[in-house]
Structure formats: C-alpha cells, structure tokens
Design a protein around this motif. Structure first.
Motif, PDB file in Angstrom:
ATOM      1  N   TYR A 144     -12.785 -44.040  17.074  1.00 45.79           N
ATOM      2  CA  TYR A 144     -13.824 -43.490  17.948  1.00 45.79           C
ATOM      3  C   TYR A 144     -13.959 -41.988  17.826  1.00 45.79           C
ATOM      4  O   TYR A 144     -12.967 -41.258  17.719  1.00 45.79           O
ATOM      5  CB  TYR A 144     -13.513 -43.827  19.411  1.00 45.79           C
ATOM      6  CG  TYR A 144     -14.135 -45.126  19.846  1.00 45.79           C
ATOM      7  CD1 TYR A 144     -15.403 -45.179  20.405  1.00 45.79           C
ATOM      8  CD2 TYR A 144     -13.458 -46.317  19.648  1.00 45.79           C
ATOM      9  CE1 TYR A 144     -15.980 -46.385  20.773  1.00 45.79           C
ATOM     10  CE2 TYR A 144     -14.022 -47.529  20.021  1.00 45.79           C
ATOM     11  CZ  TYR A 144     -15.288 -47.553  20.579  1.00 45.79           C
ATOM     12  OH  TYR A 144     -15.850 -48.749  20.929  1.00 45.79           O
ATOM     13  N   PHE A 145     -15.231 -41.558  17.896  1.00 46.93           N
ATOM     14  CA  PHE A 145     -15.580 -40.169  18.122  1.00 46.93           C
ATOM     15  C   PHE A 145     -16.041 -40.057  19.580  1.00 46.93           C
ATOM     16  O   PHE A 145     -17.160 -40.478  19.906  1.00 46.93           O
ATOM     17  CB  PHE A 145     -16.736 -39.727  17.219  1.00 46.93           C
ATOM     18  CG  PHE A 145     -16.477 -39.839  15.742  1.00 46.93           C
ATOM     19  CD1 PHE A 145     -15.321 -39.340  15.175  1.00 46.93           C
ATOM     20  CD2 PHE A 145     -17.424 -40.433  14.919  1.00 46.93           C
ATOM     21  CE1 PHE A 145     -15.107 -39.430  13.802  1.00 46.93           C
ATOM     22  CE2 PHE A 145     -17.224 -40.521  13.546  1.00 46.93           C
ATOM     23  CZ  PHE A 145     -16.066 -40.022  12.989  1.00 46.93           C
ATOM     24  N   PRO A 146     -15.231 -39.535  20.490  1.00 45.64           N
ATOM     25  CA  PRO A 146     -15.690 -39.382  21.876  1.00 45.64           C
ATOM     26  C   PRO A 146     -16.410 -38.044  22.066  1.00 45.64           C
ATOM     27  O   PRO A 146     -15.794 -37.020  22.352  1.00 45.64           O
ATOM     28  CB  PRO A 146     -14.390 -39.455  22.685  1.00 45.64           C
ATOM     29  CG  PRO A 146     -13.305 -39.089  21.742  1.00 45.64           C
ATOM     30  CD  PRO A 146     -13.799 -39.288  20.343  1.00 45.64           C
ATOM     31  N   PHE A 147     -17.717 -38.078  21.868  1.00 45.92           N
ATOM     32  CA  PHE A 147     -18.545 -36.892  22.107  1.00 45.92           C
ATOM     33  C   PHE A 147     -18.787 -36.782  23.608  1.00 45.92           C
ATOM     34  O   PHE A 147     -19.557 -37.559  24.179  1.00 45.92           O
ATOM     35  CB  PHE A 147     -19.884 -37.007  21.369  1.00 45.92           C
ATOM     36  CG  PHE A 147     -19.767 -36.975  19.871  1.00 45.92           C
ATOM     37  CD1 PHE A 147     -19.702 -35.766  19.199  1.00 45.92           C
ATOM     38  CD2 PHE A 147     -19.728 -38.152  19.136  1.00 45.92           C
ATOM     39  CE1 PHE A 147     -19.611 -35.730  17.808  1.00 45.92           C
ATOM     40  CE2 PHE A 147     -19.631 -38.115  17.742  1.00 45.92           C
ATOM     41  CZ  PHE A 147     -19.564 -36.905  17.082  1.00 45.92           C
ATOM     42  N   GLY A 148     -18.145 -35.849  24.262  1.00 48.47           N
ATOM     43  CA  GLY A 148     -18.183 -35.773  25.719  1.00 48.47           C
ATOM     44  C   GLY A 148     -19.581 -35.819  26.300  1.00 48.47           C
ATOM     45  O   GLY A 148     -20.482 -35.111  25.844  1.00 48.47           O
ATOM     46  N   ARG A 149     -19.753 -36.690  27.303  1.00 49.09           N
ATOM     47  CA  ARG A 149     -21.026 -36.823  28.045  1.00 49.09           C
ATOM     48  C   ARG A 149     -22.187 -37.246  27.153  1.00 49.09           C
ATOM     49  O   ARG A 149     -23.358 -36.978  27.452  1.00 49.09           O
ATOM     50  CB  ARG A 149     -21.363 -35.525  28.777  1.00 49.09           C
ATOM     51  CG  ARG A 149     -20.305 -35.094  29.781  1.00 49.09           C
ATOM     52  CD  ARG A 149     -20.664 -33.818  30.485  1.00 49.09           C
ATOM     53  NE  ARG A 149     -19.615 -33.401  31.403  1.00 49.09           N
ATOM     54  CZ  ARG A 149     -19.647 -32.282  32.118  1.00 49.09           C
ATOM     55  NH1 ARG A 149     -20.686 -31.459  31.996  1.00 49.09           N
ATOM     56  NH2 ARG A 149     -18.658 -31.971  32.926  1.00 49.09           N
ATOM     57  N   MET A 150     -21.898 -37.911  26.094  1.00 51.27           N
ATOM     58  CA  MET A 150     -22.943 -38.385  25.187  1.00 51.27           C
ATOM     59  C   MET A 150     -23.763 -39.473  25.867  1.00 51.27           C
ATOM     60  O   MET A 150     -23.214 -40.375  26.502  1.00 51.27           O
ATOM     61  CB  MET A 150     -22.283 -38.957  23.939  1.00 51.27           C
ATOM     62  CG  MET A 150     -23.237 -39.378  22.846  1.00 51.27           C
ATOM     63  SD  MET A 150     -22.346 -40.130  21.453  1.00 51.27           S
ATOM     64  CE  MET A 150     -23.480 -39.764  20.118  1.00 51.27           C
ATOM     65  N   PRO A 151     -25.091 -39.445  25.794  1.00 50.89           N
ATOM     66  CA  PRO A 151     -25.900 -40.521  26.376  1.00 50.89           C
ATOM     67  C   PRO A 151     -25.559 -41.863  25.742  1.00 50.89           C
ATOM     68  O   PRO A 151     -25.196 -41.925  24.558  1.00 50.89           O
ATOM     69  CB  PRO A 151     -27.344 -40.109  26.051  1.00 50.89           C
ATOM     70  CG  PRO A 151     -27.282 -38.645  25.779  1.00 50.89           C
ATOM     71  CD  PRO A 151     -25.937 -38.393  25.184  1.00 50.89           C
ATOM     72  N   GLN A 152     -25.690 -42.919  26.518  1.00 57.08           N
ATOM     73  CA  GLN A 152     -25.386 -44.250  25.999  1.00 57.08           C
ATOM     74  C   GLN A 152     -26.425 -44.669  24.980  1.00 57.08           C
ATOM     75  O   GLN A 152     -27.617 -44.405  25.116  1.00 57.08           O
ATOM     76  CB  GLN A 152     -25.351 -45.263  27.141  1.00 57.08           C
ATOM     77  CG  GLN A 152     -24.893 -46.653  26.710  1.00 57.08           C
ATOM     78  CD  GLN A 152     -24.608 -47.552  27.902  1.00 57.08           C
ATOM     79  OE1 GLN A 152     -23.983 -47.147  28.867  1.00 57.08           O
ATOM     80  NE2 GLN A 152     -25.105 -48.775  27.834  1.00 57.08           N
TER      81      GLN A 152
END
Length: 310
Positions: free
Chosen positions: A63-71
């Motif tokens: 996973y790349f957890p891009f903070g606050r990324m829209p779903q």
C-alpha cells in the motif's frame, strides 16, 4: 508465448490513512508487515508490505497510504477484487471475525465451485477470501488467527473490463490458459507456477470507468524467478508492441511496467532478492527502511511519516 510467469507476485493499492491500513492488515486480517519503507517517487509517503512470514511472492499486499486521499470510484479498467486463499473450512471463522471487527460488505457466494467471502477494506477496497487447498503454503497467524483459518497468500484477482477480449489475449500470451466461464466472468489459470495462479476477467459492457483513489489497486504484479527471466519477458512484450519501462530496482525485487489494453497497469517483478536483504527474518517490517538515495535525508523524511504502530 511467454513461459516465465509464475503467477502473482504482489498487488499494490492506495489508502487514505497509514495507521488504519496497518491495523486492518495486521490486526483484522492477521498478516505480517514484512516491510516498512517509502514510495520511491514520493518519500513523504509510506510503502507498506503485508504477507506471510517472509513475504513470499504470491502473498504480498502492498500500500501507498496517501494521507487524506479521496476514495476511489469502482468501475471498469481496474482490478476490482483481490482474492486471498484460506484453508478448506476457514470461512466460518472469518465470517465471525470480520463481522465482529465491523468489516462492511460481507457477502457469501461461490464461483466455479469455490466458496468465497467477499468484503470491503477500510477504503472500500474489494477483497475476497476463497477456500481451497494450501498447496504447501503456511499461513502467518498474527493477531490470534488460528492456523487452520489463516490467510495462505493470494488466490488470484478479478479485473473488471468493458471489453475483456484484448486482455484475455494478453494473458494467453503471458502463459495463462482459459479455464471456465460463469456468467460474465471467465477464469484464466497459469500452470506450474506458485499457488497465486488465477486471474478472472469480468466483462461489464458499457460500465463506467473507474476513478483511482484510496481503495483502488494501483498495479498488479506478476512473478518471474530472476532477472534473466524478466529480460526475456520484457523483450517478448516489446516485440509484441507493448510500451514497457526499463528495469527498475525496487530494492526487494526488480520491476518493469506496462499498461494493458483494458487499462490495468501490469508489473513483472522478480522473486529475487527478497525482503530479508536488509533485515533478518525475525525483525521484518519493524524498522523504517529507506531506498539508498533517500538515506542521507532520513532526518527530513521521518517527521513527515505518521506513527502506525507495531
């Protein structure tokens, strides 16, 4: 035809929150975090890897957890469902565990005689647990998951496409064989590889295109044994007209990428050198490992990365 593909290597998706993502895969699903590193192109973003004890190719969800990324928005032109294998009889355990954990979208069904439990991840990710033989694989039994129900690795993946014909032709060229069809879903299976050996193509004529975001699969990677095999695959793809990247060193494997006719990004990744190249097996995934080009900037990078727990 290509003869070097061994099945799936890993599946990489995107997330909105690193801590929630880590908690779901290590605590809810009981997988092992086998590497904590950063995105090669965005070092302020984690790249988290989850799998079995050593991150065996065919078991690793990343996973790349891009903070606050829209779903993301589900649709065609994407991997719609990532499928994990569990032992025969294991779904009863998972129905209770996932329900108790508040996991949404729990749906029991079957496909080609295999029992399945579909569910959604924290960002609306599409997942399924599929019962089957262990094929010599051993589950990582974290967070109290019993061995007779633990996730063994991938079963396969399901792609949703407006027109599956060109992708079917590509899979056949890659060594997959057409198996069976049920409704609008056709299975392709590779022989003689690892146990993560199925790809299902779901044809959705006229379906809306997916929009990538949190919960979307960024790319799906297929395994080859080594760099020599990877170069053979690359040349075969280029000779067929595909635009394939040069070989890229991803520290734990070498990678090439190309876009498929259906819009899904494919990667071909080597089984070598593995996740123990920079930390011993007993401590995989504990320390933050940075690509060599970012190591001099560790003091600047670490403050941008949120705590995610063990």
């Amino acid at each position: 035809m290509i003869n070097d593909i061994k099945g799936l290597h890993h599946v990489t998706s995107m997330a909105a929150d690193a801590a929630e993502n880590n908690r779901f895969f290590t605590q809810t699903l009981g997988l092992r975090r086998v590497k904590k590193t950063v995105n090669f192109d965005a070092p302020e973003v984690y790249h988290l890897y989850y799998g079995d004890e050593i991150g065996t190719p065919g078991s690793v969800m990343t996973y790349f957890p891009f903070g606050r990324m829209p779903q993301g928005k589900r649709g065609t032109g994407e991997v719609g469902v990532t499928e994990f294998a569990v032992p025969e009889g294991g779904l009863d355990y998972w129905k209770g565990r996932l329900a108790d954990s508040g996991v949404s979208g729990l749906t029991e069904n079957s496909f080609l005689g295999e029992k399945r439990l579909e569910f959604a991840g924290p960002d609306g990710d599409g997942f399924a647990l599929v019962e089957g033989a262990d094929h010599g694989r051993t589950a990582w039994t974290g967070a109290g998951v019993p061995e007779d129900a633990g996730i063994l690795g991938f079963h396969g993946a399901r792609m949703r496409l407006r027109d599956s014909a060109a992708t079917a032709e590509l899979l056949t060229f890659m060594g997959y064989q057409k198996d069976e069809t049920d409704g609008n879903v056709t299975r392709y299976r590779i022989q003689g590889g690892n146990a993560a050996d199925t790809i299902d193509l779901e044809a959705v004529a006229g379906g809306k295109a997916a929009a990538q975001g949190a919960g979307s699969v960024h790319h799906i990677a297929f395994a080859v044994e080594d760099r020599a095999a990877q170069l053979r695959v690359r040349q075969a793809l280029v000779d067929t007209g595909y635009q394939v990247t040069p070989v890229i060193d991803r520290d734990y494997f070498w990678a090439i990428y190309f876009r498929t006719p259906g819009g899904v990004l494919f990667e071909i990744a080597t089984n070598e050198p593995g996740f123990d190249r920079d930390e011993d097996t007993a401590h995989l995934g504990q320390a933050l490992k940075l690509p060599s080009r970012y190591e001099p900037y560790r003091d600047q990078i670490e403050p941008f990365l949120p705590p995610i727990g063990a």
